[in-house]
Design a protein around this motif. Structure first.
Motif, short mmCIF file in Angstrom:
data_model
loop_
_atom_site.label_atom_id
_atom_site.label_comp_id
_atom_site.label_asym_id
_atom_site.label_seq_id
_atom_site.Cartn_x
_atom_site.Cartn_y
_atom_site.Cartn_z
N MET A 1 0.84 -1.20 0.00
CA MET A 1 0.00 0.00 0.00
C MET A 1 0.87 1.25 0.00
SD MET A 1 -2.81 1.28 2.84
CE MET A 1 -3.96 -0.04 2.41
N ARG A 2 0.45 2.24 -0.80
CA ARG A 2 1.09 3.55 -0.80
C ARG A 2 0.09 4.57 -0.29
NH1 ARG A 2 5.67 3.20 -4.51
NH2 ARG A 2 5.58 1.14 -5.46
N ASP A 25 6.45 -2.22 9.01
CA ASP A 25 6.10 -2.54 7.62
C ASP A 25 5.98 -1.30 6.74
OD1 ASP A 25 3.84 -1.62 8.93
OD2 ASP A 25 2.47 -3.14 8.12
N PHE A 26 6.39 -0.13 7.23
CA PHE A 26 6.27 1.10 6.45
C PHE A 26 7.61 1.81 6.27
CE2 PHE A 26 1.70 1.05 6.68
CZ PHE A 26 1.28 1.89 5.66
N LYS A 74 10.28 -2.39 2.03
CA LYS A 74 9.10 -2.48 2.90
C LYS A 74 7.85 -2.73 2.06
CE LYS A 74 11.26 -1.53 6.81
NZ LYS A 74 10.97 -0.38 7.67
N HIS A 76 4.90 -1.36 2.54
CA HIS A 76 4.04 -0.18 2.47
C HIS A 76 4.89 1.10 2.48
CE1 HIS A 76 0.82 -2.96 3.20
NE2 HIS A 76 1.19 -3.19 4.45
N TYR A 78 4.56 5.40 3.11
CA TYR A 78 3.81 6.56 3.59
C TYR A 78 4.53 7.83 3.12
CZ TYR A 78 1.57 9.81 6.88
OH TYR A 78 0.88 10.85 7.46
N CYS A 98 -2.18 5.61 -5.11
CA CYS A 98 -2.08 5.77 -3.65
C CYS A 98 -3.45 5.79 -2.99
CB CYS A 98 -1.37 7.09 -3.32
SG CYS A 98 0.29 7.26 -3.98
N GLU A 99 -3.45 5.46 -1.71
CA GLU A 99 -4.57 5.79 -0.84
C GLU A 99 -4.36 7.25 -0.43
OE1 GLU A 99 -7.19 4.09 0.05
OE2 GLU A 99 -6.65 2.17 -0.84
N CYS A 160 -7.25 3.21 9.65
CA CYS A 160 -6.72 1.97 9.07
C CYS A 160 -7.83 1.10 8.51
CB CYS A 160 -5.92 1.20 10.12
SG CYS A 160 -4.32 1.96 10.54
N LEU A 165 -6.20 -1.36 6.03
CA LEU A 165 -4.88 -1.64 6.60
C LEU A 165 -5.06 -2.12 8.03
CD1 LEU A 165 -1.71 -1.28 6.26
CD2 LEU A 165 -2.06 0.97 7.34
#
Length: 232
Positions: A1-2, A25-26, A74, A76, A78, A98-99, A160, A165
């Motif tokens: 996820m971005r 994880d980011f 990673k 994900h 951010y 992206c989100e 999340c 997430l």
């Protein structure tokens, strides 16, 4: 996820970057387009020359990195973005991958905080109109920083959940001090967050503004109220 987290200045944005960066994880990226914005506009920001020299100032290269390999392998990524950095001609097609989350804060609080760091403040510096324009262009989720400060665990759980997430309790606290991912501008802007180990408590009454600050509030409040209606 971005995740592309969009916000104006003095808006809990650095604390949110630390919260996601505290997850194993980011990977995180601090204001990717700041140097490009400064180079193209010549805006008289604190440390402008240092920022342009230390960070990538080619917007096309920045955009490519936004959707390229995630640092440190990673899962994900951010990214802390500011809508007012995305002036005409800045690439934005990468945001579709992206989100997109829009972090808002009442302009009275933003103005009072920003004015303590910079003498000349304009509505363009605060980015409220640009944030509405960005939301209209790309959509996404809106969250209010005051709600996060009032109950970080509840609101980060909710955020999340909305973006699909898993919540990680590591988001709620971090070690004091600077981060390797901080932009070079951190020494001017991040003093308070460097002293923090988590989100500050609920905010008190709105500051009372006078003079030019009150005029800025009248100019920016309608944009905040427009996005406030969309918040989770």
């Amino acid at each position: 996820m971005r995740i592309a987290m969009w916000s104006g200045p003095r808006n809990l944005s650095t604390a949110m970057m630390y919260a996601f960066g505290n997850r194993a994880d980011f990977a995180v990226w601090d204001e990717p387009f700041y140097a490009a914005y400064l180079k193209q506009t010549g805006s008289d920001h604190p440390m402008a020359a240092e920022i342009i020299a230390a960070h990538e100032a080619d917007p096309a290269k920045v955009a490519a990195r936004c959707i390229g390999s995630i640092p440190d392998e990673k899962p994900h990524f951010y990214m802390k973005h500011m809508p007012h950095h995305m002036i005409d001609g800045m690439p934005l097609d990468w945001a579709a991958a992206c989100e997109n989350i829009h972090l808002i804060r009442h302009p009275a609080r933003v103005i009072a905080s920003y004015a303590a760091k910079r003498e000349q403040v304009t509505a363009l510096d605060l980015g409220f109109k640009q944030q509405v324009d960005m939301f209209d262009k790309i959509g996404g989720v809106v969250i209010d920083s005051s709600d996060i400060r009032a109950d970080p665990e509840e609101m980060l759980n909710l955020l999340c959940d909305v973006i699909g997430l898993d919540f990680d309790p590591a988001m709620l606290s971090w070690q004091a001090g600077p981060r390797d991912a901080d932009g070079i501008w951190a020494k001017h802007w991040y003093n308070a967050v460097h002293q923090s180990t988590g989100f500050a408590g609920a905010e008190g009454p709105l500051p009372e503004l006078t003079g030019r600050d009150a005029e800025l509030l009248a100019e920016t409040l309608p944009y905040y109220e427009q996005l406030e209606k969309e918040k989770i």
